[in-house]
Design a protein around this motif. Structure first.
Motif, short mmCIF file in Angstrom:
data_model
loop_
_atom_site.label_atom_id
_atom_site.label_comp_id
_atom_site.label_asym_id
_atom_site.label_seq_id
_atom_site.Cartn_x
_atom_site.Cartn_y
_atom_site.Cartn_z
N TYR A 67 0.84 -1.20 0.00
CA TYR A 67 0.00 0.00 0.00
C TYR A 67 0.87 1.25 0.00
O TYR A 67 1.96 1.27 0.59
CB TYR A 67 -0.90 0.02 1.24
N ALA B 138 0.68 5.87 -1.35
CA ALA B 138 -0.03 6.94 -2.05
C ALA B 138 0.80 7.37 -3.26
O ALA B 138 2.03 7.44 -3.19
CB ALA B 138 -0.27 8.13 -1.13
N SER C 40 -4.00 12.83 -6.38
CA SER C 40 -3.39 11.74 -5.64
C SER C 40 -4.31 10.53 -5.63
O SER C 40 -5.54 10.67 -5.64
CB SER C 40 -3.09 12.16 -4.19
N ALA D 54 -4.72 6.70 -3.62
CA ALA D 54 -4.26 5.90 -2.48
C ALA D 54 -4.47 4.42 -2.73
O ALA D 54 -5.54 4.00 -3.18
CB ALA D 54 -4.99 6.32 -1.21
N THR E 69 -4.82 1.33 -0.48
CA THR E 69 -5.08 1.14 0.94
C THR E 69 -5.69 -0.22 1.22
O THR E 69 -6.22 -0.89 0.32
CB THR E 69 -6.06 2.21 1.46
N GLY F 124 -5.32 4.66 5.66
CA GLY F 124 -4.57 5.44 4.70
C GLY F 124 -5.35 6.16 3.65
O GLY F 124 -4.81 6.99 2.94
N ALA F 125 -6.62 5.89 3.54
CA ALA F 125 -7.38 6.51 2.46
C ALA F 125 -7.83 7.93 2.78
O ALA F 125 -8.38 8.63 1.94
CB ALA F 125 -8.62 5.68 2.13
N ALA G 241 -6.07 10.79 0.47
CA ALA G 241 -5.87 10.65 -0.96
C ALA G 241 -7.16 10.26 -1.63
O ALA G 241 -8.11 9.85 -1.00
CB ALA G 241 -4.78 9.60 -1.23
N HIS H 114 -9.54 8.20 -4.49
CA HIS H 114 -9.69 6.96 -5.21
C HIS H 114 -10.05 7.33 -6.65
O HIS H 114 -11.16 7.71 -6.94
CB HIS H 114 -10.79 6.13 -4.56
#
Length: 324
Positions: A207, A209, A259, A261, A263, A315-316, A319, A321
């Motif tokens: 995972y 970014a 960006s 991510a 994740t 982590g999302a 950033a 999708h």
């Protein structure tokens, strides 16, 4: 080749002052050093009422890899030549020659406005604050206007009758939140991590970014790692209450200025055929392949078996999708 550095206030006055609408100017008058740039030259009128039939742009030294955009009804002519030196370009290549002049030939009535576009790359030989004049010569059915003048030190830019369009250069800094990542070209990869796997496990995940700092989209098309037989880009989604995972056969799109991510529970790398377990506290080396930026080596920090993300955060959160 050296260019004078102008104060921001003087530069703004020259480009955005009251008489700027009467001049040939750049729509985007700022570019980052070591990055791609799209020039949009605005032509607001002809020559004292006469229609424009040709626009010639002289490309300054250090603006390389130039490609003009075709215009319906207009012919394009380019002149190529050697650069003053060889410049570093994308994918580790060097460029020693390229387009030095572009001419569009057609017809633009005095009562209409139009734009003339080309893309290029700002070489890393400049320093922040440098200003590049981009001379433009406007041929009309009657007369010629040469937008080639630049202000001398201490001269009032407003005193120029035919100022050249100016491009101000800024440092190539990654956006906030991406400064600690690994960068190549316009792509910054940050926050790489993975989970530890028990002995005998054959599957792991990765995972991180990805931030595209440029003006053109890119795409993550492949990945590999010495510790795994194969590495694929996967997406996991909930369909009717069932988690479904599928490989992205066409890769993962990274839109310009955005960006994306990877994740836990969403986009991720799938490492299959592990040759050794992923050990907490160690790192996993992965090579990413991008369409434009090329190959990039990144490290994934191996966290505990149940980790959600570095620091225990999902982590999302920071950033986006992206569509793929």
């Amino acid at each position: 080749m050296k260019f004078a550095s102008f104060g921001l206030a003087v530069f703004a006055a020259a480009v955005f002052g009251a008489q700027a609408s009467a001049h040939v100017v750049l729509d985007k008058s700022e570019a980052r050093i070591g990055k791609s740039y799209k020039a949009v030259l605005a032509v607001p009128h002809g020559c004292e009422g006469a229609a424009t039939v040709r626009l010639t742009v002289q490309v300054p030294e250090g603006l390389i890899a130039i490609k003009p955009m075709p215009k319906p009804g207009w012919a394009i002519e380019v002149k190529k030549g050697a650069y003053a030196r060889a410049y570093d370009f994308m994918h580790g290549t060097k460029l020693s020659e390229g387009v030095k002049e572009i001419s569009w030939s057609g017809r633009l009535e005095d009562g209409f406005y139009d734009e003339f576009n080309f893309t290029g790359f700002v070489a890393d030989s400049f320093k922040s604050g440098d200003v590049l004049p981009i001379p433009a010569i406007q041929d009309c059915e009657k007369g010629v206007t040469k937008w080639v003048e630049t202000a001398a030190p201490g001269q009032d830019p407003h005193a120029l009758k035919y100022p050249a369009p100016l491009l101000r250069l800024t440092a190539a800094e990654p956006p906030r939140g991406a400064a600690s990542g690994v960068a190549k070209g316009d792509i910054v990869v940050s926050g790489g991590w993975s989970r530890a796997t028990p002995g005998g496990a054959k599957v792991g995940a990765g995972y991180f970014a990805i931030t595209n700092t440029g003006r053109e989209p890119d795409r993550l098309v492949a990945a590999s790692a010495d510790i795994a037989e194969t590495v694929e880009i996967h997406d996991m989604s909930n369909r009717d209450g069932v988690m479904v995972m599928r490989p992205l056969e066409e890769g993962l799109a990274i839109p310009a200025g955005r960006s994306v991510a990877l994740t836990s529970g969403g986009l991720h790398l799938m490492l299959t055929g592990l040759k050794a377990p992923l050990v907490e506290g160690k790192s996993v080396a992965v090579t990413l392949q991008f369409e434009r930026a090329g190959k990039m080596a990144v490290l994934l920090d191996v966290l505990s078996v149940g980790a959600q993300a570095p620091g225990g955060q999902q982590g999302a959160a920071s950033a986006e999708h992206a569509n793929h």
